[in-house]
Scaffold this motif. Structure first.
Motif, PDB file in Angstrom:
ATOM      1  N   ARG A   1       2.829 -15.287   1.273  1.00 36.60           N
ATOM      2  CA  ARG A   1       1.371 -15.310   1.397  1.00 36.60           C
ATOM      3  C   ARG A   1       0.815 -13.997   0.869  1.00 36.60           C
ATOM      4  NH1 ARG A   1      -0.102 -19.431   4.834  1.00 36.60           N
ATOM      5  NH2 ARG A   1       1.552 -20.233   6.183  1.00 36.60           N
ATOM      6  N   TYR A   2      -0.205 -14.083   0.016  1.00 37.34           N
ATOM      7  CA  TYR A   2      -0.767 -12.847  -0.528  1.00 37.34           C
ATOM      8  C   TYR A   2      -1.514 -12.053   0.542  1.00 37.34           C
ATOM      9  CZ  TYR A   2      -5.450 -14.973  -0.968  1.00 37.34           C
ATOM     10  OH  TYR A   2      -6.665 -15.544  -0.700  1.00 37.34           O
ATOM     11  N   THR A   3      -2.010 -12.747   1.598  1.00 34.78           N
ATOM     12  CA  THR A   3      -2.693 -12.030   2.694  1.00 34.78           C
ATOM     13  C   THR A   3      -1.711 -11.107   3.411  1.00 34.78           C
ATOM     14  OG1 THR A   3      -2.308 -14.000   4.040  1.00 34.78           O
ATOM     15  CG2 THR A   3      -4.520 -13.710   3.137  1.00 34.78           C
ATOM     16  N   VAL A   4      -0.473 -11.592   3.626  1.00 34.98           N
ATOM     17  CA  VAL A   4       0.563 -10.758   4.259  1.00 34.98           C
ATOM     18  C   VAL A   4       0.921  -9.587   3.339  1.00 34.98           C
ATOM     19  CG1 VAL A   4       2.953 -10.720   5.119  1.00 34.98           C
ATOM     20  CG2 VAL A   4       1.487 -12.703   5.578  1.00 34.98           C
ATOM     21  N   ALA A   5       1.017  -9.869   2.023  1.00 39.28           N
ATOM     22  CA  ALA A   5       1.341  -8.815   1.047  1.00 39.28           C
ATOM     23  C   ALA A   5       0.287  -7.705   1.072  1.00 39.28           C
ATOM     24  CB  ALA A   5       1.433  -9.424  -0.357  1.00 39.28           C
ATOM     25  N   LEU A   6      -1.011  -8.077   1.172  1.00 39.66           N
ATOM     26  CA  LEU A   6      -2.088  -7.085   1.183  1.00 39.66           C
ATOM     27  C   LEU A   6      -2.147  -6.340   2.519  1.00 39.66           C
ATOM     28  CD1 LEU A   6      -4.910  -9.065  -0.691  1.00 39.66           C
ATOM     29  CD2 LEU A   6      -3.376  -7.317  -1.612  1.00 39.66           C
ATOM     30  N   LEU A   7      -1.830  -7.028   3.622  1.00 40.84           N
ATOM     31  CA  LEU A   7      -1.738  -6.346   4.922  1.00 40.84           C
ATOM     32  C   LEU A   7      -0.662  -5.258   4.851  1.00 40.84           C
ATOM     33  CD1 LEU A   7      -2.239  -6.030   8.011  1.00 40.84           C
ATOM     34  CD2 LEU A   7      -0.514  -7.828   8.351  1.00 40.84           C
ATOM     35  N   CYS A   8       0.470  -5.586   4.230  1.00 43.87           N
ATOM     36  CA  CYS A   8       1.557  -4.605   4.074  1.00 43.87           C
ATOM     37  C   CYS A   8       1.107  -3.415   3.221  1.00 43.87           C
ATOM     38  CB  CYS A   8       2.784  -5.263   3.447  1.00 43.87           C
ATOM     39  SG  CYS A   8       3.563  -6.473   4.528  1.00 43.87           S
ATOM     40  N   SER A   9       0.298  -3.659   2.185  1.00 35.64           N
ATOM     41  CA  SER A   9      -0.238  -2.563   1.360  1.00 35.64           C
ATOM     42  C   SER A   9      -1.049  -1.596   2.229  1.00 35.64           C
ATOM     43  CB  SER A   9      -1.136  -3.114   0.245  1.00 35.64           C
ATOM     44  OG  SER A   9      -0.433  -4.004  -0.579  1.00 35.64           O
ATOM     45  N   PHE A  10      -1.917  -2.162   3.070  1.00 39.51           N
ATOM     46  CA  PHE A  10      -2.742  -1.346   3.978  1.00 39.51           C
ATOM     47  C   PHE A  10      -1.848  -0.535   4.924  1.00 39.51           C
ATOM     48  CE2 PHE A  10      -4.802  -0.915   8.146  1.00 39.51           C
ATOM     49  CZ  PHE A  10      -5.908  -0.145   7.790  1.00 39.51           C
ATOM     50  N   LEU A  11      -0.816  -1.181   5.492  1.00 39.87           N
ATOM     51  CA  LEU A  11       0.082  -0.503   6.437  1.00 39.87           C
ATOM     52  C   LEU A  11       0.881   0.605   5.747  1.00 39.87           C
ATOM     53  CD1 LEU A  11       1.445  -3.566   8.482  1.00 39.87           C
ATOM     54  CD2 LEU A  11      -0.307  -1.922   9.189  1.00 39.87           C
ATOM     55  N   LEU A  12       1.277   0.375   4.489  1.00 46.20           N
ATOM     56  CA  LEU A  12       2.001   1.412   3.731  1.00 46.20           C
ATOM     57  C   LEU A  12       1.133   2.657   3.550  1.00 46.20           C
ATOM     58  CD1 LEU A  12       3.748  -0.704   0.921  1.00 46.20           C
ATOM     59  CD2 LEU A  12       4.876   0.449   2.829  1.00 46.20           C
ATOM     60  N   GLY A  13      -0.159   2.454   3.195  1.00 44.19           N
ATOM     61  CA  GLY A  13      -1.083   3.578   3.025  1.00 44.19           C
ATOM     62  C   GLY A  13      -1.349   4.302   4.334  1.00 44.19           C
ATOM     63  N   LEU A  14      -1.549   3.536   5.418  1.00 44.75           N
ATOM     64  CA  LEU A  14      -1.831   4.121   6.732  1.00 44.75           C
ATOM     65  C   LEU A  14      -0.636   4.951   7.223  1.00 44.75           C
ATOM     66  CD1 LEU A  14      -3.812   4.259   9.156  1.00 44.75           C
ATOM     67  CD2 LEU A  14      -2.678   2.223  10.071  1.00 44.75           C
ATOM     68  N   GLY A  15       0.568   4.390   7.113  1.00 43.22           N
ATOM     69  CA  GLY A  15       1.774   5.112   7.552  1.00 43.22           C
ATOM     70  C   GLY A  15       2.006   6.366   6.737  1.00 43.22           C
ATOM     71  N   ASP A  16       1.772   6.283   5.421  1.00 39.55           N
ATOM     72  CA  ASP A  16       1.945   7.454   4.550  1.00 39.55           C
ATOM     73  C   ASP A  16       1.018   8.590   4.978  1.00 39.55           C
ATOM     74  OD1 ASP A  16       2.910   8.768   2.021  1.00 39.55           O
ATOM     75  OD2 ASP A  16       0.778   8.649   1.550  1.00 39.55           O
ATOM     76  N   SER A  17      -0.230   8.260   5.305  1.00 44.19           N
ATOM     77  CA  SER A  17      -1.175   9.307   5.712  1.00 44.19           C
ATOM     78  C   SER A  17      -0.774   9.914   7.060  1.00 44.19           C
ATOM     79  CB  SER A  17      -2.609   8.769   5.760  1.00 44.19           C
ATOM     80  OG  SER A  17      -2.732   7.804   6.777  1.00 44.19           O
ATOM     81  N   CYS A  18      -0.173   9.114   7.962  1.00 44.83           N
ATOM     82  CA  CYS A  18       0.324   9.653   9.242  1.00 44.83           C
ATOM     83  C   CYS A  18       1.347  10.755   8.990  1.00 44.83           C
ATOM     84  CB  CYS A  18       0.991   8.559  10.081  1.00 44.83           C
ATOM     85  SG  CYS A  18      -0.107   7.317  10.746  1.00 44.83           S
ATOM     86  N   PHE A  19       2.337  10.455   8.147  1.00 43.10           N
ATOM     87  CA  PHE A  19       3.396  11.437   7.878  1.00 43.10           C
ATOM     88  C   PHE A  19       2.849  12.657   7.138  1.00 43.10           C
ATOM     89  CE2 PHE A  19       6.314   8.000   8.883  1.00 43.10           C
ATOM     90  CZ  PHE A  19       7.376   8.686   9.463  1.00 43.10           C
ATOM     91  N   ASN A  20       2.061  12.419   6.079  1.00 44.67           N
ATOM     92  CA  ASN A  20       1.617  13.549   5.249  1.00 44.67           C
ATOM     93  C   ASN A  20       0.670  14.497   5.976  1.00 44.67           C
ATOM     94  OD1 ASN A  20       2.739  13.700   2.470  1.00 44.67           O
ATOM     95  ND2 ASN A  20       2.197  11.544   2.484  1.00 44.67           N
TER      96      ASN A  20
END
Length: 438
Positions: free
Chosen positions: A340-359
């Motif tokens: 599902r592309y909706t799941v793929a885009l949710l994962c994109s958002f989570l990747l960006g959010l997690g990256d900002s947490c670490f950085n």
């Protein structure tokens, strides 16, 4: 306009310059492997992953020479010429050759080190202790908006395109080259925050800078083997691995999913926008939390790890295992669930959010732990991050998706544990200092 107004304007111009340049360059990185697979030419045998591995490898090594270049020609010209090199790399995709592709990758790696050293220098000379936090925030926010505009353009330009034709490729890369050049020329609008030094003073300060340069290399080597930096280096290495994944590999995976239909290629752009949303939300919220940091940095890093683990699990279920290395026509393998592309885009958002947490937390703890040697400490930070990013782009040519995700899970888990220990060292030393002052 007073000195305060002039320096603030300089920071805003700096942010817009980088926004234009990285609107072009980050979009280029996001789509280049997909574009290369669509480019049918007997004389071209390049890989976007290998190109990015070269860029990050050369970038890490070039951090040693970059401060000398900036000291000699100044930050403004350093950024302008580096910007021209970035534009040249993007323009090369209008009609790529293998030799020009890899040569441009090497030169961009050198330019990147000079660009970011000059950016740090310009940010510092236009800030005071009171304004450095605000100015860094303004710069970060403007830079992150670059993820929106280029990817929005890709979404509309490639909507419904199953195959990226030569005409599609040339239109996109001519546009991106022009956008990048606009960013480079914006740097000329930055004004000097104080009167120029006289020639004798200038040459004296240059000599000091050059002598300090060799000292700073030694200092960076010394810092890299301290207990604190060794603990943090696992977390920093993790940010290099996941930077590779969200900035190059994941977009390629989405574009290779034939189950997403005719929209698969345009979804690469939409994915980049959702990564940007996650980055901006995380950067804003956790940047502000640093001011009222009652619970320390550990909860934010733990949130980043959980966010990424959820994203990795959903990607594992939703995306076919051969998607990172699938041929131009895409993958026909079935994922574990109906993609599902909706799941793929949710994962994109989570990747960006997690990256900002670490950085955000890594920048905060490195700045706190090595306050006296911040330049050397951040040089080590960039070196470790760039080396692991280069390594990850290299193995992305060969490893199936589940192996790439497993590597990130293991390093992310170890990196989070080591960050907890480093934070505990900070809290303990702070308590000792408070106790000594009583």
């Amino acid at each position: 306009m007073g000195p305060e107004g002039k320096t603030l304007l300089n920071i805003i111009i700096l942010g817009f310059g980088f926004m234009f340049m990285f609107t072009a360059f980050q979009t280029c990185g996001n789509i280049e492997q997909t574009v290369i697979k669509s480019f049918n030419s007997t004389e071209f045998h390049g890989s976007g992953y290998t190109s990015m591995a070269i860029i990050y490898g050369v970038f890490s090594a070039s951090n040693l020479i970059a401060p000398s270049v900036v000291a000699v020609i100044g930050p403004q010209l350093s950024m302008f010429f580096s910007g021209l090199v970035y534009s040249g790399y993007i323009a090369m995709f209008i009609h790529p050759f293998t030799w020009s592709f890899y040569t441009a990758s090497v030169v961009v790696g050198i330019a990147a080190a000079i660009l970011w050293t000059a950016q740090g220098n310009l940010l510092t000379i236009n800030s005071t202790d009171a304004t450095i936090g605000r100015n860094s925030g303004i710069f970060w926010a403007l830079l992150q908006f670059s993820l929106f505009f280029g990817n929005m353009y890709i979404y509309f330009a490639w909507h419904g395109h199953v195959h990226i034709s030569d005409n599609d490729r040339q239109t996109v890369f001519i546009s991106l080259t022009v956008i990048s050049l606009v960013g480079s020329f914006l740097f000329f609008l930055i004004q000097k925050p104080e009167p120029e030094a006289t020639p004798s003073e200038a040459s004296e300060s240059l000599l000091q800078t050059e002598s300090t340069e060799s000292a700073s290399i030694v200092k960076a080597l010394q810092l890299s083997v301290t207990k604190e930096m060794l603990l943090l280096s696992i977390s920093i290495a993790y940010t290099g691995l996941e930077l590779t994944f969200y900035s190059g590999v994941y977009g390629t995976c989405i574009g290779a999913m034939t189950q997403f239909g005719d929209d698969a290629k345009s979804l690469i752009g939409l994915s980049g926008i959702f990564i940007g949303l996650g980055e901006i939300l995380g950067g804003g919220v956790f940047g502000m939390l640093n001011k009222c940091n009652r619970f320390g940095r550990n909860p934010v890093v733990l949130l980043g790890l959980i966010t990424h683990f959820v994203a990795f699990y959903l990607i594992f279920l939703n995306i076919a295992s051969d998607a990172p290395i699938a041929p131009e026509e895409g993958t026909h393998l079935q994922a574990y669930i109906t993609p599902r592309y909706t799941v793929a885009l949710l994962c994109s958002f989570l990747l960006g959010l997690g990256d900002s947490c670490f950085n955000t937390q890594l920048l905060s703890i490195v700045g706190f732990m090595f306050r006296e040697d911040s330049a050397s400490a951040f040089a080590v930070f960039k070196f470790v991050q760039s080396i692991t990013a280069a390594l990850a782009f290299f193995y992305s040519n060969y490893l199936l998706l589940h192996w790439q995700l497993l590597i990130m899970v293991v390093v992310g888990f170890l990196g989070t544990l080591s960050f907890f220990v480093a934070e505990w060292v900070v809290v303990s030393s702070r308590r000792d200092t408070d106790f000594d002052s009583i």
